[in-house]
Each structure stands twice: as structure tokens, then as C-alpha cells.
Design an enzyme around this catalytic site. Structure first.
Site, PDB file in Angstrom:
ATOM      1  N   GLN A  95       0.846  -1.197   0.000  1.00 59.90           N
ATOM      2  CA  GLN A  95       0.000   0.000   0.000  1.00 59.90           C
ATOM      3  C   GLN A  95       0.885   1.251   0.000  1.00 59.90           C
ATOM      4  O   GLN A  95       0.400   2.357  -0.175  1.00 59.90           O
ATOM      5  CB  GLN A  95      -0.890   0.032   1.248  1.00 59.90           C
ATOM      6  N   VAL A  98       3.651   4.022  -1.016  1.00 59.87           N
ATOM      7  CA  VAL A  98       3.953   4.720  -2.276  1.00 59.87           C
ATOM      8  C   VAL A  98       5.391   5.246  -2.261  1.00 59.87           C
ATOM      9  O   VAL A  98       5.764   6.065  -3.089  1.00 59.87           O
ATOM     10  CB  VAL A  98       2.950   5.891  -2.487  1.00 59.87           C
ATOM     11  N   HIS A 136      -1.415   1.209  -4.527  1.00 56.22           N
ATOM     12  CA  HIS A 136      -1.783   2.622  -4.362  1.00 56.22           C
ATOM     13  C   HIS A 136      -0.848   3.543  -5.139  1.00 56.22           C
ATOM     14  O   HIS A 136      -0.841   4.744  -4.899  1.00 56.22           O
ATOM     15  CB  HIS A 136      -1.785   3.006  -2.877  1.00 56.22           C
ATOM     16  N   CYS A 163      -0.007  13.215 -15.904  1.00 49.51           N
ATOM     17  CA  CYS A 163      -0.839  14.330 -16.326  1.00 49.51           C
ATOM     18  C   CYS A 163      -2.252  14.106 -15.781  1.00 49.51           C
ATOM     19  O   CYS A 163      -2.820  13.028 -15.941  1.00 49.51           O
ATOM     20  CB  CYS A 163      -0.870  14.405 -17.857  1.00 49.51           C
ATOM     21  N   THR A 194       0.277  -2.760   8.774  1.00 45.83           N
ATOM     22  CA  THR A 194      -0.866  -2.008   8.242  1.00 45.83           C
ATOM     23  C   THR A 194      -2.012  -2.014   9.245  1.00 45.83           C
ATOM     24  O   THR A 194      -2.266  -2.998   9.913  1.00 45.83           O
ATOM     25  CB  THR A 194      -1.345  -2.568   6.884  1.00 45.83           C
ATOM     26  N   SER A 195      -2.691  -0.869   9.316  1.00 40.56           N
ATOM     27  CA  SER A 195      -3.809  -0.737  10.261  1.00 40.56           C
ATOM     28  C   SER A 195      -5.041  -1.476   9.737  1.00 40.56           C
ATOM     29  O   SER A 195      -6.062  -1.533  10.412  1.00 40.56           O
ATOM     30  CB  SER A 195      -4.131   0.752  10.476  1.00 40.56           C
ATOM     31  N   ALA A 239       8.304  -4.655  12.394  1.00 40.51           N
ATOM     32  CA  ALA A 239       8.643  -5.444  11.193  1.00 40.51           C
ATOM     33  C   ALA A 239      10.154  -5.647  11.104  1.00 40.51           C
ATOM     34  O   ALA A 239      10.621  -6.739  10.750  1.00 40.51           O
ATOM     35  CB  ALA A 239       8.124  -4.710   9.963  1.00 40.51           C
TER      36      ALA A 239
HETATM   37  C1  BV8 Z   1     -11.692   2.570  -3.796  1.00 38.53           C
HETATM   38  C2  BV8 Z   1      -2.041   6.570  -1.606  1.00 38.53           C
HETATM   39  C3  BV8 Z   1     -13.527   2.322  -5.265  1.00 38.53           C
HETATM   40  C4  BV8 Z   1      -2.065   8.044  -1.407  1.00 38.53           C
HETATM   41  C5  BV8 Z   1      -3.769   5.653  -0.116  1.00 38.53           C
HETATM   42  C6  BV8 Z   1     -15.378   0.109   1.796  1.00 38.53           C
HETATM   43  C7  BV8 Z   1     -15.621   0.343   3.130  1.00 38.53           C
HETATM   44  C8  BV8 Z   1     -15.232   1.550   3.721  1.00 38.53           C
HETATM   45  C9  BV8 Z   1     -14.604   2.542   2.957  1.00 38.53           C
HETATM   46  C10 BV8 Z   1     -14.372   2.289   1.638  1.00 38.53           C
HETATM   47  C11 BV8 Z   1     -14.743   1.089   1.050  1.00 38.53           C
HETATM   48  N1  BV8 Z   1     -14.380   1.136  -0.259  1.00 38.53           N
HETATM   49  C12 BV8 Z   1     -13.816   2.329  -0.521  1.00 38.53           C
HETATM   50  C13 BV8 Z   1     -13.800   3.062   0.621  1.00 38.53           C
HETATM   51  C14 BV8 Z   1     -13.282   4.399   0.768  1.00 38.53           C
HETATM   52  C15 BV8 Z   1     -11.776   4.388   0.989  1.00 38.53           C
HETATM   53  C16 BV8 Z   1     -11.390   3.832   2.335  1.00 38.53           C
HETATM   54  O1  BV8 Z   1     -10.978   2.698   2.453  1.00 38.53           O
HETATM   55  N2  BV8 Z   1     -11.488   4.677   3.341  1.00 38.53           N
HETATM   56  C17 BV8 Z   1     -11.050   4.278   4.665  1.00 38.53           C
HETATM   57  C18 BV8 Z   1     -10.373   5.482   5.326  1.00 38.53           C
HETATM   58  C19 BV8 Z   1     -12.239   3.793   5.442  1.00 38.53           C
HETATM   59  N3  BV8 Z   1     -11.089   3.637  -0.039  1.00 38.53           N
HETATM   60  C20 BV8 Z   1     -10.853   4.215  -1.230  1.00 38.53           C
HETATM   61  O2  BV8 Z   1     -11.259   5.331  -1.514  1.00 38.53           O
HETATM   62  C21 BV8 Z   1     -10.056   3.403  -2.234  1.00 38.53           C
HETATM   63  N4  BV8 Z   1     -10.709   3.433  -3.511  1.00 38.53           N
HETATM   64  O3  BV8 Z   1     -12.107   1.766  -3.015  1.00 38.53           O
HETATM   65  O4  BV8 Z   1     -12.192   2.713  -5.085  1.00 38.53           O
HETATM   66  C22 BV8 Z   1     -14.314   3.569  -5.008  1.00 38.53           C
HETATM   67  C23 BV8 Z   1     -14.353   4.514  -6.003  1.00 38.53           C
HETATM   68  C24 BV8 Z   1     -15.128   5.649  -5.799  1.00 38.53           C
HETATM   69  C25 BV8 Z   1     -15.825   5.850  -4.600  1.00 38.53           C
HETATM   70  C26 BV8 Z   1     -15.727   4.882  -3.567  1.00 38.53           C
HETATM   71  C27 BV8 Z   1     -14.964   3.746  -3.773  1.00 38.53           C
HETATM   72  C28 BV8 Z   1      -8.678   4.018  -2.427  1.00 38.53           C
HETATM   73  C29 BV8 Z   1      -7.870   3.853  -1.187  1.00 38.53           C
HETATM   74  C30 BV8 Z   1      -6.420   4.275  -1.465  1.00 38.53           C
HETATM   75  C31 BV8 Z   1      -6.133   5.588  -0.779  1.00 38.53           C
HETATM   76  N5  BV8 Z   1      -4.718   5.925  -0.971  1.00 38.53           N
HETATM   77  N6  BV8 Z   1      -2.469   5.909  -0.373  1.00 38.53           N
HETATM   78  C32 BV8 Z   1      -0.991   8.505  -0.469  1.00 38.53           C
HETATM   79  O5  BV8 Z   1      -0.294   7.671   0.150  1.00 38.53           O
HETATM   80  O6  BV8 Z   1      -0.847   9.724  -0.356  1.00 38.53           O
HETATM   81  S1  BV8 Z   1      -4.174   4.921   1.339  1.00 38.53           S
HETATM   82  C33 BV8 Z   1      -2.967   5.320   2.447  1.00 38.53           C
HETATM   83  O7  BV8 Z   1      -3.530   5.053   3.703  1.00 38.53           O
HETATM   84  C34 BV8 Z   1      -1.753   4.462   2.380  1.00 38.53           C
HETATM   85  O8  BV8 Z   1      -1.378   4.090   1.088  1.00 38.53           O
HETATM   86  C35 BV8 Z   1      -2.145   3.263   3.172  1.00 38.53           C
HETATM   87  O9  BV8 Z   1      -2.742   2.323   2.363  1.00 38.53           O
HETATM   88  C36 BV8 Z   1      -3.196   3.798   4.058  1.00 38.53           C
HETATM   89  C37 BV8 Z   1      -2.614   3.882   5.427  1.00 38.53           C
HETATM   90  O10 BV8 Z   1      -2.735   2.620   5.921  1.00 38.53           O
HETATM   91  P1  BV8 Z   1      -1.476   1.915   6.556  1.00 38.53           P
HETATM   92  O11 BV8 Z   1      -0.479   1.658   5.499  1.00 38.53           O
HETATM   93  O12 BV8 Z   1      -2.016   0.777   7.303  1.00 38.53           O
HETATM   94  O13 BV8 Z   1      -0.829   2.980   7.514  1.00 38.53           O
HETATM   95  P2  BV8 Z   1      -1.393   3.464   8.922  1.00 38.53           P
HETATM   96  O14 BV8 Z   1      -0.626   4.661   9.295  1.00 38.53           O
HETATM   97  O15 BV8 Z   1      -2.888   3.517   8.893  1.00 38.53           O
HETATM   98  O16 BV8 Z   1      -1.033   2.254   9.905  1.00 38.53           O
HETATM   99  C38 BV8 Z   1       0.320   1.921  10.136  1.00 38.53           C
HETATM  100  C39 BV8 Z   1       0.285   0.587  10.840  1.00 38.53           C
HETATM  101  O17 BV8 Z   1       1.623   0.171  11.061  1.00 38.53           O
HETATM  102  C40 BV8 Z   1      -0.390   0.654  12.199  1.00 38.53           C
HETATM  103  O18 BV8 Z   1      -1.209  -0.477  12.370  1.00 38.53           O
HETATM  104  C41 BV8 Z   1       0.802   0.592  13.179  1.00 38.53           C
HETATM  105  O19 BV8 Z   1       0.455  -0.065  14.377  1.00 38.53           O
HETATM  106  C42 BV8 Z   1       1.785  -0.220  12.399  1.00 38.53           C
HETATM  107  N7  BV8 Z   1       3.190   0.025  12.697  1.00 38.53           N
HETATM  108  C43 BV8 Z   1       3.781   1.205  13.011  1.00 38.53           C
HETATM  109  N8  BV8 Z   1       5.123   1.011  13.164  1.00 38.53           N
HETATM  110  C44 BV8 Z   1       5.349  -0.303  12.911  1.00 38.53           C
HETATM  111  C45 BV8 Z   1       4.134  -0.941  12.613  1.00 38.53           C
HETATM  112  N9  BV8 Z   1       4.040  -2.246  12.318  1.00 38.53           N
HETATM  113  C46 BV8 Z   1       5.178  -2.965  12.300  1.00 38.53           C
HETATM  114  N10 BV8 Z   1       6.392  -2.434  12.567  1.00 38.53           N
HETATM  115  C47 BV8 Z   1       6.505  -1.116  12.879  1.00 38.53           C
HETATM  116  N11 BV8 Z   1       7.719  -0.599  13.164  1.00 38.53           N
END
Ligand code: BV8
Length: 253
Positions: free
Chosen positions: A104, A106, A122, A130, A191-192, A234
Site C-alpha cells: 500500500q 507509495v 496505491h 498528467c 498495516t492498520s 517489522a
Molecule cells: C476505492 C495513496 C472504489 C495516497 C492511499 C469500503 C468500506 C469503507 C470505505 C471504503 C470502502 N471502499 C472504498 C472506501 C473508501 C476508501 C477507504 O478505504 N477509506 C477508509 C479510510 C475507510 N477507499 C478508497 O477510496 C479506495 N478506492 O475503493 O475505489 C471507489 C471509487 C469511488 C468511490 C468509492 C470507492 C482508495 C484507497 C487508497 C487511498 N490511498 N495511499 C498517499 O499515500 O498519499 S491509502 C494510504 O492510507 C496508504 O497508502 C495506506 O494504504 C493507508 C494507510 O494505511 P497503513 O499503510 O495501514 O498505515 P497506517 O498509518 O494507517 O497504519 C500503520 C500501521 O503500522 C499501524 O497499524 C501501526 O500499528 C503499524 N506500525 C507502526 N510502526 C510499525 C508498525 N508495524 C510494524 N512495525 C513497525 N515498526
């Protein structure tokens, strides 16, 4: 460092698996100094939530702000090096007959570490495209304007990433679905498990008979469903996993 406990059943599954699929999130890049997506951002960006900036609407409203946010994030990664977590997955790819790494992130750190079969579901912020025609431009840092204008049609360039509300690249999505449906073992790392459709991949694997192992520093929404949950970073857990499974000592790599 707390002792890492890895169930022997997981070692056995990893050692005998023909097909392994891995999903990584921002947590695997945390120890390379790249803040996770939901970490408190720097004071400059603290007033924005990532979900508010990583959207087409935000770019339409204030293209310069969104472009500068990605420039700031690209600069963070410029000094970042892949950590032992990324590098352990490179070793795993050499040991498992059929290995797919779905990320996930980038930031491009998996490819920098040497992983070959990487699916960037992602996108990748080191590429721009563009906003009108989708033409890819590989070195956004070479452009002065913020955002630069497409040399072909004059529309704004934008980061080649998937924003909230945008569909994932169909070929990447299809490939990740297939690897999840056909794997023997699925690893969810750093990942969360909140963002869809990526968060569904481990559940899809499990529905098709795979075991699911989660590696995270804290429990997530996936944890209750996982066959194994290994608490730890990790960069600590993955080298241990590689060492016990294949006797590869990452500290010597
Ligand atoms: C889509 C690129 C169809 C940009 C990103 C169904 C249900 C609910 C919502 C939705 C659904 N379908 C679609 C949605 C809406 C939305 C969504 O999921 N919203 C969420 C907030 C509920 N999804 C979308 O819009 C997706 N598109 O489904 O298309 C569509 C079309 C039109 C209309 C509707 C639907 C697109 C999603 C992609 C978004 N782009 N990234 C950028 O990066 O700038 S997502 C972005 O957030 C990241 O790429 C990553 O994927 C995400 C963050 O998640 P994590 O990677 O897990 O990071 P996070 O900080 O959250 O967590 C870190 C984890 O690591 C934690 O658990 C922590 O404890 C742990 N950690 C920390 N340190 C360590 C560790 N673990 C191990 N070792 C360590 N040292």
C-alpha cells in the site's frame, strides 16, 4: 528489545508454503524514518488529515498545497534506506517458490531493497502523471512549478498515486486478488487494515483456505481474524522469521 515469539506452526507453514502473498503498509517503512500515514505529521502539515489531502477534491481546491505535501513526503524518503524488514522480504522472495508482495506504500522502498514481484496497489509518489491525459512523468523533482504543467496538454501534473475515492489500477487490483485467492499463507505486515479494498485481501485469502499471519506493533481490525498475530516491529520480527525458517542471518546480509 522484547523477545520476539514466533509460533513453530507458522515456521512450518512458511517453510512448506508454495505460494506466499504479503501485504505491507506504512508500518514497514516506519523504521526507515518514514512517518506512517496516520502518524502525527510535522507541524507544517499537522493541521491537515492525510485523508483530506490525498483526495481529488483537495487537489482540485488547492493543487499547489497537495503537490507540496507530496514533495515534502518525497524529500522524507530521499534520505530513507530500506530497513531489515524490507530486506527480509527480499530473502523470503528467494526462498518461496511463488512469492507476491502487495504494498500500500507509495515510497518505493521495497523495490529499493531489491524485491522483484511488487504490486503497488496505491501507486508510487516518485512518479507523476498528467491529471488530464494520464501520461507518466518519472522525475517530478525536476520540475520548478508547483504543480508543473503537462508539457503536452498544459494540465496540471499530479502524483501517480491512488487517492481516496479513486479506483485502484485494475491490473494491480486483479493481480493482488489472484495472489490472495491462490496463496497458502498470507502475511499482513505494518498495516492498520483500515483502507479498502486492500484490507479485504487477507480475508479473501482466508476464505480460500490460506493461513493469515499478522505482524504489527499493536492489534488491528484484522487481528481477531488472523491465524497468527506476532506483536513487534517489522524490522525485528521479519529477520527473526527468516532466520528461524531458513537459517539466513540478516545481520550478515
Ligand atoms: C476505492 C495513496 C472504489 C495516497 C492511499 C469500503 C468500506 C469503507 C470505505 C471504503 C470502502 N471502499 C472504498 C472506501 C473508501 C476508501 C477507504 O478505504 N477509506 C477508509 C479510510 C475507510 N477507499 C478508497 O477510496 C479506495 N478506492 O475503493 O475505489 C471507489 C471509487 C469511488 C468511490 C468509492 C470507492 C482508495 C484507497 C487508497 C487511498 N490511498 N495511499 C498517499 O499515500 O498519499 S491509502 C494510504 O492510507 C496508504 O497508502 C495506506 O494504504 C493507508 C494507510 O494505511 P497503513 O499503510 O495501514 O498505515 P497506517 O498509518 O494507517 O497504519 C500503520 C500501521 O503500522 C499501524 O497499524 C501501526 O500499528 C503499524 N506500525 C507502526 N510502526 C510499525 C508498525 N508495524 C510494524 N512495525 C513497525 N515498526
Amino acid at each position: 528489545m522484547d523477545e520476539i515469539v514466533i509460533p513453530s506452526a507458522l515456521i512450518q507453514s512458511l517453510r512448506t508454503a508454495s505460494r506466499v502473498a504479503v501485504l505491507t503498509g506504512a508500518g514497514i517503512s516506519a523504521e526507515s524514518g518514514v512517518p506512517t500515514f496516520r502518524d502525527a505529521q510535522s507541524v507544517l502539515w499537522a493541521r491537515y488529515r492525510p485523508e483530506e489531502l490525498a483526495t481529488p477534491g483537495a487537489f482540485k481546491r488547492d493543487p499547489r498545497l497537495v503537490w507540496e505535501w507530496y514533495e515534502w513526503r518525497r524529500n522524507l524518503v530521499t534520505d530513507a534506506k530500506p530497513n531489515l524488514g524490507h530486506r527480509s522480504l527480499v530473502i523470503m522472495e528467494t526462498q518461496v517458490p511463488d512469492f507476491t508482495l502487495i504494498t500500500q506504500n507509495v515510497d518505493g522502498l521495497h523495490q529499493m531493497a531489491g524485491s522483484k514481484n511488487v504490486i503497488e496497489i496505491h501507486g508510487n509518489m516518485h512518479r507523476s502523471k498528467c491529471s488530464n491525459e494520464g501520461t507518466i512523468f518519472d522525475q517530478p523533482e525536476l520540475y520548478e512549478d508547483k504543480p508543473p504543467l503537462c508539457p503536452d496538454c498544459g494540465a496540471y501534473l499530479r502524483p501517480d498515486v491512488v487517492w481516496f475515492g479513486e479506483s485502484l489500477p485494475p491490473e494491480a487490483l486483479q493481480a493482488s486478488w489472484e495472489s490472495a485467492q491462490n496463496c497458502d499463507l498470507f502475511l499482513s505486515i505494518g498495516t492498520s487494515a483500515l483502507v479498502e479494498p486492500a484490507a479485504t485481501l487477507p480475508l479473501l485469502a482466508q476464505e480460500n483456505g490460506a493461513e493469515v499471519a499478522e505482524i504489527n506493533i499493536q492489534e488491528t481490525r484484522l487481528t481477531p481474524h488472523a491465524s497468527y498475530f506476532i506483536v513487534g516491529s517489522a524490522a525485528q520480527v521479519l529477520p527473526e522469521l527468516v532466520k528461524i525458517t531458513w537459517q539466513v542471518d540478516m545481520s550478515a546480509e
